[in-house]
Scaffold this active site. Structure first.
Site, PDB file in Angstrom:
ATOM      1  N   ASP A 184      44.492  36.603  37.809  1.00 15.12           N
ATOM      2  CA  ASP A 184      44.669  35.154  37.746  1.00 15.12           C
ATOM      3  C   ASP A 184      43.345  34.430  37.960  1.00 15.12           C
ATOM      4  OD1 ASP A 184      44.260  35.707  40.388  1.00 15.12           O
ATOM      5  OD2 ASP A 184      46.020  34.631  41.138  1.00 15.12           O
ATOM      6  N   HIS A 195      42.577  36.544  42.282  1.00 13.05           N
ATOM      7  CA  HIS A 195      42.990  37.772  42.960  1.00 13.05           C
ATOM      8  C   HIS A 195      42.625  38.995  42.117  1.00 13.05           C
ATOM      9  CE1 HIS A 195      45.686  34.662  44.700  1.00 13.05           C
ATOM     10  NE2 HIS A 195      45.365  35.308  45.811  1.00 13.05           N
ATOM     11  N   SER A 237      44.466  36.651  51.263  1.00 14.06           N
ATOM     12  CA  SER A 237      45.260  37.474  50.347  1.00 14.06           C
ATOM     13  C   SER A 237      44.463  38.618  49.741  1.00 14.06           C
ATOM     14  CB  SER A 237      45.834  36.600  49.223  1.00 14.06           C
ATOM     15  OG  SER A 237      44.791  35.929  48.528  1.00 14.06           O
TER      16      SER A 237
END
Length: 232
Positions: free
Chosen positions: A193, A196, A48
């Protein structure tokens, strides 16, 4: 890979479709299809942190001019990237550089196993794209406070940096500009978070990476200063 035994992190494995919507495989097939009419100088592959980079303005500023392709999928571990590479994501293109950023999701694997998975990716890229350089981004610290996963990522970086010394066309880049503060915490301004990156957090990472990519591209065109086998 010799010496890795049954290392699950270096065994090409597709993601198990536990949700039942087939999104991971759909993304993989889209990446393969989208690459057929492209001539990228740089290809990014990973989890991600790669995928979300594509949504930031800094991607358009720094990497779009390099005709970069983004093959990031959230949640991927090393074994998933290996499977994608073995199943066509580099088949139709000849990039000059492949950027690899993966390993922080290998939660159940040891630092040595994760390193083996990253080495397997480098070896596979070298086999599939012998003309390409490979840039491996170091794993970032994670979690607001010190924790075992943060320490494991640090160990992986040390092991990978040492391992890549034996690969003349592979380069390690420590992507962390100093996200951990003096009190051991990470700010939500950098990682929203605590895993990320925010747009603010992506900026120093991407600028350091972009600088290395330009140096490597210039070197291959005979215009640059020779680089060591791994970048600082």
């Amino acid at each position: 890979m010799s010496g890795e035994g049954e290392n699950p992190a270096s065994k090409p494995t597709p993601v198990q479709d536990v949700q039942g919507d087939g999104r991971w495989m759909s993304l993989h097939h889209r990446f393969v299809a989208d690459s057929k009419d492209k001539e990228p100088e740089v290809v990014f592959i990973g989890d991600s942190l790669v995928q979300l980079m594509h949504q930031c303005e800094i991607w358009r500023e720094l990497f779009s001019p390099l005709h970069a392709l983004n093959f990031g999928i959230g949640g991927d571990s090393t074994q998933h990237v290996l499977w994608r590479l073995e199943n066509g994501e580099l088949e139709h293109i000849r990039p000059k550089i492949v950027v690899v950023w993966v390993g922080t999701n290998n939660h159940s694997h040891t630092a040595e196993q994760v390193t083996g998975g990253i080495k397997a990716i480098v070896q596979l890229v070298n086999k599939l794209q012998p003309q390409a350089r490979v840039v491996v981004l170091g794993l970032l610290p994670r979690g607001q406070h010190p924790n075992p996963l943060r320490e494991k990522n640090r160990q992986v970086n040390e092991l990978v940096r040492a391992a890549l010394a034996g690969y003349p066309r592979a380069h390690f880049l420590d992507a962390d500009p100093g996200f951990v503060h003096s009190d051991g915490t990470i700010s939500h301004h950098d990682m929203y978070d605590y895993l990320h990156l925010s747009r603010l957090g992506y900026t120093p990472v991407c600028r350091a990476l972009h600088s290395l990519l330009l140096r490597l591209l210039a070197q291959d065109q005979g215009q640059g200063i020779p680089l060591p086998e791994t970048a600082p």
